[in-house]
Design a protein around this motif. Structure first.
Motif, PDB file in Angstrom:
ATOM      1  N   UNK A   1       0.833  -1.208   0.000  1.00 28.09           N
ATOM      2  CA  UNK A   1       0.000   0.000   0.000  1.00 28.09           C
ATOM      3  C   UNK A   1       0.864   1.253   0.000  1.00 28.09           C
ATOM      4  N   UNK A   2       1.971   1.223   0.731  1.00 30.86           N
ATOM      5  CA  UNK A   2       2.868   2.388   0.753  1.00 30.86           C
ATOM      6  C   UNK A   2       3.490   2.622  -0.611  1.00 30.86           C
ATOM      7  N   UNK A   3       3.922   1.548  -1.258  1.00 33.66           N
ATOM      8  CA  UNK A   3       4.523   1.684  -2.589  1.00 33.66           C
ATOM      9  C   UNK A   3       3.512   2.270  -3.580  1.00 33.66           C
ATOM     10  N   UNK A   4       2.305   1.725  -3.587  1.00 38.02           N
ATOM     11  CA  UNK A   4       1.275   2.268  -4.466  1.00 38.02           C
ATOM     12  C   UNK A   4       0.901   3.691  -4.098  1.00 38.02           C
ATOM     13  N   UNK A   5       0.833   3.969  -2.795  1.00 38.59           N
ATOM     14  CA  UNK A   5       0.495   5.319  -2.356  1.00 38.59           C
ATOM     15  C   UNK A   5       1.530   6.347  -2.769  1.00 38.59           C
ATOM     16  N   UNK A   6       2.805   5.944  -2.760  1.00 37.78           N
ATOM     17  CA  UNK A   6       3.857   6.868  -3.185  1.00 37.78           C
ATOM     18  C   UNK A   6       3.684   7.260  -4.645  1.00 37.78           C
ATOM     19  N   UNK A   7       3.295   6.292  -5.483  1.00 39.91           N
ATOM     20  CA  UNK A   7       3.066   6.601  -6.901  1.00 39.91           C
ATOM     21  C   UNK A   7       1.834   7.474  -7.076  1.00 39.91           C
ATOM     22  N   UNK A   8       0.762   7.172  -6.365  1.00 43.36           N
ATOM     23  CA  UNK A   8      -0.458   7.966  -6.483  1.00 43.36           C
ATOM     24  C   UNK A   8      -0.254   9.388  -5.946  1.00 43.36           C
ATOM     25  N   UNK A   9       0.533   9.517  -4.905  1.00 39.99           N
ATOM     26  CA  UNK A   9       0.847  10.860  -4.406  1.00 39.99           C
ATOM     27  C   UNK A   9       1.624  11.668  -5.442  1.00 39.99           C
ATOM     28  N   UNK A  10       2.364  10.977  -6.313  1.00 40.78           N
ATOM     29  CA  UNK A  10       3.053  11.680  -7.389  1.00 40.78           C
ATOM     30  C   UNK A  10       2.078  12.373  -8.323  1.00 40.78           C
ATOM     31  N   UNK A  11       0.918  11.767  -8.545  1.00 41.83           N
ATOM     32  CA  UNK A  11      -0.107  12.403  -9.377  1.00 41.83           C
ATOM     33  C   UNK A  11      -0.621  13.660  -8.698  1.00 41.83           C
ATOM     34  N   UNK A  12      -0.864  13.569  -7.399  1.00 47.85           N
ATOM     35  CA  UNK A  12      -1.304  14.745  -6.645  1.00 47.85           C
ATOM     36  C   UNK A  12      -0.242  15.835  -6.692  1.00 47.85           C
ATOM     37  N   UNK A  13       1.012  15.441  -6.478  1.00 44.31           N
ATOM     38  CA  UNK A  13       2.107  16.409  -6.483  1.00 44.31           C
ATOM     39  C   UNK A  13       2.194  17.146  -7.810  1.00 44.31           C
ATOM     40  N   UNK A  14       2.138  16.424  -8.922  1.00 48.72           N
ATOM     41  CA  UNK A  14       2.236  17.081 -10.226  1.00 48.72           C
ATOM     42  C   UNK A  14       1.014  17.946 -10.523  1.00 48.72           C
ATOM     43  N   UNK A  15      -0.122  17.602  -9.927  1.00 49.92           N
ATOM     44  CA  UNK A  15      -1.314  18.431 -10.108  1.00 49.92           C
ATOM     45  C   UNK A  15      -1.161  19.775  -9.415  1.00 49.92           C
ATOM     46  N   UNK A  16      -0.393  19.844  -8.342  1.00 56.60           N
ATOM     47  CA  UNK A  16      -0.210  21.108  -7.632  1.00 56.60           C
ATOM     48  C   UNK A  16       0.687  22.093  -8.379  1.00 56.60           C
ATOM     49  N   UNK A  17       1.496  21.598  -9.340  1.00 54.94           N
ATOM     50  CA  UNK A  17       2.569  22.422  -9.896  1.00 54.94           C
ATOM     51  C   UNK A  17       2.090  23.712 -10.547  1.00 54.94           C
ATOM     52  N   UNK A  18       0.949  23.676 -11.227  1.00 56.44           N
ATOM     53  CA  UNK A  18       0.484  24.892 -11.911  1.00 56.44           C
ATOM     54  C   UNK A  18      -0.058  25.928 -10.942  1.00 56.44           C
ATOM     55  N   UNK A  19      -0.255  25.540  -9.673  1.00 50.89           N
ATOM     56  CA  UNK A  19      -0.848  26.451  -8.685  1.00 50.89           C
ATOM     57  C   UNK A  19       0.181  27.046  -7.727  1.00 50.89           C
ATOM     58  N   UNK A  20       1.426  26.570  -7.789  1.00 49.28           N
ATOM     59  CA  UNK A  20       2.425  27.021  -6.820  1.00 49.28           C
ATOM     60  C   UNK A  20       2.810  28.467  -7.101  1.00 49.28           C
ATOM     61  N   UNK A  21       2.645  29.370  -6.136  1.00 49.87           N
ATOM     62  CA  UNK A  21       3.062  30.768  -6.351  1.00 49.87           C
ATOM     63  C   UNK A  21       4.577  30.872  -6.369  1.00 49.87           C
ATOM     64  N   UNK A  22       5.113  31.470  -7.397  1.00 48.97           N
ATOM     65  CA  UNK A  22       6.570  31.596  -7.532  1.00 48.97           C
ATOM     66  C   UNK A  22       6.884  32.866  -8.308  1.00 48.97           C
ATOM     67  N   UNK A  23       8.030  33.494  -8.012  1.00 47.90           N
ATOM     68  CA  UNK A  23       8.396  34.718  -8.744  1.00 47.90           C
ATOM     69  C   UNK A  23       8.617  34.475 -10.228  1.00 47.90           C
ATOM     70  N   UNK A  24       9.052  33.278 -10.598  1.00 49.10           N
ATOM     71  CA  UNK A  24       9.216  32.920 -12.011  1.00 49.10           C
ATOM     72  C   UNK A  24       8.465  31.609 -12.252  1.00 49.10           C
ATOM     73  N   UNK A  25       8.032  31.400 -13.467  1.00 49.81           N
ATOM     74  CA  UNK A  25       7.249  30.207 -13.792  1.00 49.81           C
ATOM     75  C   UNK A  25       8.116  28.963 -13.697  1.00 49.81           C
ATOM     76  N   UNK A  26       7.611  27.953 -12.981  1.00 50.34           N
ATOM     77  CA  UNK A  26       8.354  26.718 -12.784  1.00 50.34           C
ATOM     78  C   UNK A  26       7.707  25.546 -13.504  1.00 50.34           C
ATOM     79  N   UNK A  27       6.598  25.769 -14.180  1.00 47.07           N
ATOM     80  CA  UNK A  27       5.871  24.689 -14.820  1.00 47.07           C
ATOM     81  C   UNK A  27       5.383  25.172 -16.169  1.00 47.07           C
ATOM     82  N   UNK A  28       4.823  24.271 -16.991  1.00 40.85           N
ATOM     83  CA  UNK A  28       4.422  24.632 -18.347  1.00 40.85           C
ATOM     84  C   UNK A  28       3.281  25.640 -18.378  1.00 40.85           C
ATOM     85  N   UNK A  29       2.562  25.771 -17.262  1.00 45.69           N
ATOM     86  CA  UNK A  29       1.459  26.724 -17.177  1.00 45.69           C
ATOM     87  C   UNK A  29       1.380  27.225 -15.740  1.00 45.69           C
ATOM     88  N   UNK A  30       1.098  28.496 -15.582  1.00 43.25           N
ATOM     89  CA  UNK A  30       0.910  29.065 -14.249  1.00 43.25           C
ATOM     90  C   UNK A  30      -0.549  29.487 -14.133  1.00 43.25           C
TER      91      UNK A  30
END
Length: 406
Positions: free
Chosen positions: A19-48
């Protein structure tokens, strides 16, 4: 000395680790979903996104602290188990099928889809290629492994483990070295300072890097065929520790007993690491040192806490958890272009960030689960990824003669 055998409740407890191994992979999907929302002085992802969120920035930071270290520790643990169940030749064949083949076949398909989304994102405000990312074609050893870098590193670590094992078996015919390593593993695992001991290598690596950015933790080797030193040390330590830990399976019970203490310490260390990471630049050397040290401690304390919580509460068999664990590999392989496309599509809408974030996951995850059920679970693809083909559920007797079937 022969590897320690599973004892007592060990087989049942492996449900928790799966379950931990699978959860680590599924959390990766959540993590990548957050990327466009992270406030940053410069763009860190393909879309802000037009509605950034510091809350999602904290979520990204928290997941990133422990996710891959936990994954590689579990990978090492199950890797050693598989090696001793299958033998050397069958183990190599299995790893080539389940790790190398998805990387070689899957990477061109996923990368082409991601490039298409990047070109689409370029037509949106705050979208397009991220500054500093190498363009195509790459100049080797630069290479855009993208989120599939973990497969490449796994292959490196499996190869290193097999070579080291051959060397140790040749040098240590009496078994004294292996017995000594087992004793050392026992001492480390029983020590209350175990997270700090394991944090030393990656802590040194982070402190020696003057360009280290606390936001992104251990540098992921996603843009080169030469794995960077931080990744080798950080993930290699985790993999090797997991590999050796499987020789004495019952030691994992220590994590279960200490789950609450490790969880409290993990929350404190992650909070401290985050506070130090957002100190404006230029930062004094003492702040950078404190941030790197705190982050290294957070990595291992949180890894111990997550596994301990799973052992405490998820040790029993669950059909739904087993299904998600089996599906997680496929979902992680294909998720990024799907998530990226949804991020681009929603980026300019005047919705609050919770609605956008939830919409991306509520669309992406069911679509990917559907593709797993229809295209993977009962097919040769599932055999390649999970090592076995799931039998299709049989229809009840007489179903063909029912009115609904005509």
């Amino acid at each position: 000395m022969a590897p320690a055998e599973h004892t007592g409740a060990a087989p049942e407890r492996l449900h928790a680790l799966d379950a931990v191994r699978g959860g680590a992979l599924l959390l990766g999907i959540v993590l990548h979903t957050t990327l466009s929302f992270i406030p940053a002085p410069t763009r860190i992802w393909i879309i802000q996104d037009s509605h950034p969120s510091m809350t999602l920035g904290v979520l990204f930071f928290t997941i990133h602290v422990f996710r891959m270290t936990t994954f590689f520790l579990i990978a090492g643990f199950f890797g050693h188990m598989s090696f001793h169940r299958r033998g050397g030749g069958a183990f190599i064949k299995d790893r080539l099928q389940r790790i190398a083949l998805p990387l070689v076949v899957g990477w061109p398909i996923v990368f082409a889809a991601m490039v298409a989304v990047v070109f689409w994102a370029a037509s949106y405000p705050n979208g397009g290629p991220v500054p500093g990312v190498p363009r195509w074609p790459p100049v080797l050893p630069a290479f855009p492994l993208t989120h599939l870098w973990f497969l490449y590193v796994l292959l490196e670590l499996y190869a290193a483990a097999l070579v080291l094992r051959l060397g140790v078996a040749w040098l240590d015919k009496s078994g004294r070295i292996r017995a000594g390593v087992d004793r050392l593993m026992g001492l480390v695992m029983r020590s209350w300072l175990a997270p700090a001991i394991l944090a030393v290598p990656i802590g040194i690596a982070l402190n020696l890097d003057p360009t280290w950015v606390g936001w992104f933790g251990v540098r992921t080797p996603d843009q080169s065929l030469i794995t960077n030193l931080q990744a080798v040390i950080g993930f290699g330590t985790a993999f090797g520790f997991g590999w050796l830990l499987h020789r004495q399976v019952d030691l994992i019970r220590i994590w279960e007993r200490r789950w609450l203490l490790n969880l409290v310490l993990a929350v404190v260390l992650i909070a401290a690491s985050f506070a130090l990471a957002i100190v404006p630049r230029p930062r004094p050397d003492v702040i950078r040192f404190a941030g790197a040290t705190c982050y290294a401690l957070a990595i291992w304390t949180t890894t111990f806490a997550v596994i301990g919580v799973a052992l405490r509460f998820l040790s029993g068999f669950s059909a739904s958890r087993r299904y998600l664990a089996d599906a997680s590999y496929w979902l992680y392989l294909i998720h990024l272009p799907i998530v990226m496309a949804l991020q681009v599509a929603l980026s300019s809408l005047d919705w609050p960030w919770p609605a956008k974030f939830a919409a991306i996951l509520l669309v992406a995850v069911p679509v990917m689960l559907g593709s797993y059920q229809l295209m993977v679970r009962h097919t040769f693809i599932g055999t390649v990824l999970n090592g076995r083909r799931m039998p299709r559920p049989e229809k009840p007797a007489g179903a063909a003669a029912s009115p609904a079937a005509t």
